[in-house]
Scaffold this motif. Structure first.
Motif, PDB file in Angstrom:
ATOM      1  N   LYS A 175      48.524 -26.473 -13.844  1.00 48.52           N
ATOM      2  CA  LYS A 175      48.694 -27.735 -13.139  1.00 48.52           C
ATOM      3  C   LYS A 175      47.340 -28.429 -13.006  1.00 48.52           C
ATOM      4  O   LYS A 175      46.301 -27.784 -12.860  1.00 48.52           O
ATOM      5  CB  LYS A 175      49.293 -27.501 -11.744  1.00 48.52           C
ATOM      6  N   ARG A 176      47.374 -29.792 -13.042  1.00 51.53           N
ATOM      7  CA  ARG A 176      46.113 -30.550 -13.011  1.00 51.53           C
ATOM      8  C   ARG A 176      46.156 -31.751 -12.058  1.00 51.53           C
ATOM      9  O   ARG A 176      45.133 -32.392 -11.837  1.00 51.53           O
ATOM     10  CB  ARG A 176      45.756 -31.060 -14.425  1.00 51.53           C
ATOM     11  N   ASN A 177      47.306 -32.066 -11.504  1.00 51.29           N
ATOM     12  CA  ASN A 177      47.436 -33.251 -10.650  1.00 51.29           C
ATOM     13  C   ASN A 177      47.871 -32.810  -9.245  1.00 51.29           C
ATOM     14  O   ASN A 177      49.056 -32.612  -8.989  1.00 51.29           O
ATOM     15  CB  ASN A 177      48.456 -34.225 -11.245  1.00 51.29           C
ATOM     16  N   PHE A 178      46.891 -32.654  -8.354  1.00 49.36           N
ATOM     17  CA  PHE A 178      47.132 -32.006  -7.066  1.00 49.36           C
ATOM     18  C   PHE A 178      47.321 -33.023  -5.933  1.00 49.36           C
ATOM     19  O   PHE A 178      46.771 -34.124  -5.964  1.00 49.36           O
ATOM     20  CB  PHE A 178      45.961 -31.089  -6.703  1.00 49.36           C
ATOM     21  N   ALA A 179      48.068 -32.576  -4.911  1.00 49.80           N
ATOM     22  CA  ALA A 179      48.244 -33.396  -3.703  1.00 49.80           C
ATOM     23  C   ALA A 179      48.057 -32.528  -2.461  1.00 49.80           C
ATOM     24  O   ALA A 179      48.507 -31.381  -2.419  1.00 49.80           O
ATOM     25  CB  ALA A 179      49.635 -34.037  -3.684  1.00 49.80           C
ATOM     26  N   LEU A 180      47.393 -33.096  -1.462  1.00 51.22           N
ATOM     27  CA  LEU A 180      47.255 -32.479  -0.148  1.00 51.22           C
ATOM     28  C   LEU A 180      48.027 -33.353   0.831  1.00 51.22           C
ATOM     29  O   LEU A 180      47.754 -34.556   0.945  1.00 51.22           O
ATOM     30  CB  LEU A 180      45.773 -32.408   0.250  1.00 51.22           C
ATOM     31  N   VAL A 181      49.012 -32.757   1.511  1.00 50.31           N
ATOM     32  CA  VAL A 181      49.901 -33.511   2.393  1.00 50.31           C
ATOM     33  C   VAL A 181      49.549 -33.211   3.845  1.00 50.31           C
ATOM     34  O   VAL A 181      49.660 -32.077   4.311  1.00 50.31           O
ATOM     35  CB  VAL A 181      51.378 -33.163   2.115  1.00 50.31           C
ATOM     36  N   LEU A 182      49.107 -34.251   4.584  1.00 48.17           N
ATOM     37  CA  LEU A 182      48.693 -34.117   5.978  1.00 48.17           C
ATOM     38  C   LEU A 182      49.426 -35.129   6.842  1.00 48.17           C
ATOM     39  O   LEU A 182      50.120 -36.011   6.339  1.00 48.17           O
ATOM     40  CB  LEU A 182      47.188 -34.387   6.121  1.00 48.17           C
ATOM     41  N   ASN A 183      49.220 -35.008   8.145  1.00 47.60           N
ATOM     42  CA  ASN A 183      49.640 -36.095   9.028  1.00 47.60           C
ATOM     43  C   ASN A 183      48.529 -37.142   8.975  1.00 47.60           C
ATOM     44  O   ASN A 183      48.218 -37.628   7.909  1.00 47.60           O
ATOM     45  CB  ASN A 183      49.891 -35.578  10.451  1.00 47.60           C
ATOM     46  N   ASN A 184      47.837 -37.410  10.040  1.00 41.67           N
ATOM     47  CA  ASN A 184      46.781 -38.416  10.021  1.00 41.67           C
ATOM     48  C   ASN A 184      45.416 -37.746   9.868  1.00 41.67           C
ATOM     49  O   ASN A 184      44.955 -37.083  10.793  1.00 41.67           O
ATOM     50  CB  ASN A 184      46.821 -39.226  11.321  1.00 41.67           C
ATOM     51  N   SER A 210      40.878 -35.795 -12.132  1.00 38.08           N
ATOM     52  CA  SER A 210      40.771 -37.165 -11.612  1.00 38.08           C
ATOM     53  C   SER A 210      42.019 -37.656 -10.881  1.00 38.08           C
ATOM     54  O   SER A 210      41.949 -38.561 -10.057  1.00 38.08           O
ATOM     55  CB  SER A 210      40.454 -38.135 -12.756  1.00 38.08           C
ATOM     56  N   ASN A 211      43.182 -37.061 -11.159  1.00 37.90           N
ATOM     57  CA  ASN A 211      44.422 -37.565 -10.546  1.00 37.90           C
ATOM     58  C   ASN A 211      44.849 -36.667  -9.382  1.00 37.90           C
ATOM     59  O   ASN A 211      45.747 -35.838  -9.503  1.00 37.90           O
ATOM     60  CB  ASN A 211      45.541 -37.627 -11.598  1.00 37.90           C
ATOM     61  N   ASN A 212      44.174 -36.841  -8.242  1.00 40.29           N
ATOM     62  CA  ASN A 212      44.460 -36.031  -7.066  1.00 40.29           C
ATOM     63  C   ASN A 212      44.568 -36.936  -5.841  1.00 40.29           C
ATOM     64  O   ASN A 212      43.807 -37.904  -5.702  1.00 40.29           O
ATOM     65  CB  ASN A 212      43.361 -34.991  -6.860  1.00 40.29           C
ATOM     66  N   HIS A 213      45.519 -36.616  -4.960  1.00 39.63           N
ATOM     67  CA  HIS A 213      45.819 -37.522  -3.850  1.00 39.63           C
ATOM     68  C   HIS A 213      45.918 -36.772  -2.520  1.00 39.63           C
ATOM     69  O   HIS A 213      46.390 -35.629  -2.476  1.00 39.63           O
ATOM     70  CB  HIS A 213      47.156 -38.236  -4.097  1.00 39.63           C
ATOM     71  N   ILE A 237      52.217 -36.178  -9.785  1.00 45.65           N
ATOM     72  CA  ILE A 237      51.741 -34.976  -9.096  1.00 45.65           C
ATOM     73  C   ILE A 237      52.556 -33.775  -9.568  1.00 45.65           C
ATOM     74  O   ILE A 237      53.781 -33.822  -9.650  1.00 45.65           O
ATOM     75  CB  ILE A 237      51.865 -35.127  -7.567  1.00 45.65           C
ATOM     76  N   ASP A 238      51.864 -32.661  -9.872  1.00 38.20           N
ATOM     77  CA  ASP A 238      52.590 -31.460 -10.301  1.00 38.20           C
ATOM     78  C   ASP A 238      52.307 -30.239  -9.403  1.00 38.20           C
ATOM     79  O   ASP A 238      52.798 -29.139  -9.676  1.00 38.20           O
ATOM     80  CB  ASP A 238      52.309 -31.120 -11.770  1.00 38.20           C
ATOM     81  N   ALA A 239      51.520 -30.424  -8.312  1.00 35.21           N
ATOM     82  CA  ALA A 239      51.247 -29.315  -7.396  1.00 35.21           C
ATOM     83  C   ALA A 239      50.891 -29.873  -6.014  1.00 35.21           C
ATOM     84  O   ALA A 239      50.079 -30.800  -5.911  1.00 35.21           O
ATOM     85  CB  ALA A 239      50.105 -28.453  -7.925  1.00 35.21           C
ATOM     86  N   VAL A 240      51.496 -29.288  -4.977  1.00 35.41           N
ATOM     87  CA  VAL A 240      51.352 -29.827  -3.620  1.00 35.41           C
ATOM     88  C   VAL A 240      50.997 -28.724  -2.632  1.00 35.41           C
ATOM     89  O   VAL A 240      51.596 -27.639  -2.655  1.00 35.41           O
ATOM     90  CB  VAL A 240      52.666 -30.497  -3.151  1.00 35.41           C
TER      91      VAL A 240
END
Length: 332
Positions: free
Chosen positions: A181-190, A214-217, A240-243
């Motif tokens: 996987k190369r497109n990561f996401a970190l999911v938070l509140n605020n 480069s494609n991370n959110h 996104i392919d990993a969270v």
């Protein structure tokens, strides 16, 4: 007819001493003659006098009461943390006042101030977010504060007991990377109010930089099942392919939303959660999780608070405890 409550005045009158003397006996003050102390204790026993805890607290400037602040009474994550806190509080004979700030932080300063008005000896803050106003109120209070399960920004002022979030993020991202996987996401509140953001986000960004990704959110204001479910369209749009999520319910929403939209897990989308609740075992496919020792975190936080409240030496006010990364079916 209701039985009249025995007061300190009744004890003083029967023992033929002042109320101040009775108070000194009750609070263990040694500045009372033995024969006087024995006489007062006999009257207390005969009248079945029960000292008023609030009045004792005002006299001694201690109430043996601690405030416990949670964001959500229904969240299983905080229930297990609370159990560890409660067991140690009971062991050391502290009472707990439980309050909730809610997930929106509206009025967290009001909740904190209410506890301070009740003369609590210390506060354990379990909520994972705090407003600037709430933070300032805690700092002004001068009473011991320990964060349970989150990291302290004010390391010299607040104590904290939590896992090493930086290491957990790095290990999770390495699993994703090794799985292709190369497109990561970190999911938070605020992120502005989330107490652990100052370690989580830099670790997330550093990993991406070191691996030239480069494609991370970082997605904000995501904290419920519905939020996770509704986030799926954005994840697909951003490829996104990993969270990584910090709440199991949010992860459950992402899983169900992704499956309904025809995505395969974990082939197309991998998920790791750090919620450490039983929800991780109930969702299908079963979550890969950063397993936190919640009971131990709560117990250690309360023990630290008892030391701080009694002015005992605390060698390390910011403790990081071990975690386990348990592989489920949401990673390859």
């Amino acid at each position: 007819m209701q039985k009249q409550e025995v007061t300190i005045y009744d004890v003083a009158r029967e023992a033929k001493v002042s109320m101040a003397t009775v108070s000194r006996v009750v609070n263990g003050n040694n500045n009372v003659r033995k024969e006087t102390r024995d006489r007062v204790l006999k009257v207390i026993e005969r009248l079945h006098y029960q000292p008023n805890a609030v009045a004792q607290g005002l006299a001694s400037k201690k109430t043996t009461t601690v405030g416990l602040i949670v964001p959500d009474f229904s969240n299983l994550h905080f229930a297990e943390l609370s159990q560890g806190i409660n067991d140690i509080a009971t062991l050391y004979k502290y009472n707990i006042l439980l309050s909730s700030v809610g997930n929106t932080l509206v009025g967290d300063d009001h909740v904190i101030q209410n506890l301070l008005n009740k003369q609590v000896d210390g506060i354990i803050y379990m909520a994972d977010q705090i407003s600037e106003k709430g933070k300032e109120t805690l700092l002004r209070s001068k009473i011991p504060v320990v964060l349970a399960g989150t990291l302290s920004e004010n390391k010299e002022t607040f104590g904290s007991v939590a896992i090493d979030y930086k290491k957990a993020v790095e290990e999770s991202l390495e699993i994703f990377y090794q799985n292709g996987k190369r497109n990561f996401a970190l999911v938070l509140n605020n992120p502005e109010t989330y107490l652990s953001s100052k370690e989580l986000i830099p670790a997330f960004n550093q990993f991406a930089q070191e691996h030239k990704l480069s494609n991370n959110h970082v997605y904000s204001d995501i904290s419920t099942y519905e939020d996770g479910y509704n986030l799926v369209d954005q994840l697909r749009q951003d490829k996104i392919d990993a969270v990584i999520t910090l709440k199991d319910m949010t992860a459950g929403g992402i899983i169900n939303g992704a499956l309904e939209k025809g995505m395969t897990i974990p082939k197309q989308l991998e998920i790791i959660s750090a919620g450490s609740t039983n929800v991780a075992k109930l969702v299908n496919p079963q979550l890969t999780v950063v397993q936190q020792p919640l009971y131990d975190i709560g117990a250690m936080a309360m023990r630290m608070l008892t030391k701080l409240m009694n002015n005992e030496t605390v060698e390390d006010k910011n403790i990081k405890v071990p975690y386990l990364l348990l592989r489920g079916k949401t990673t390859l």
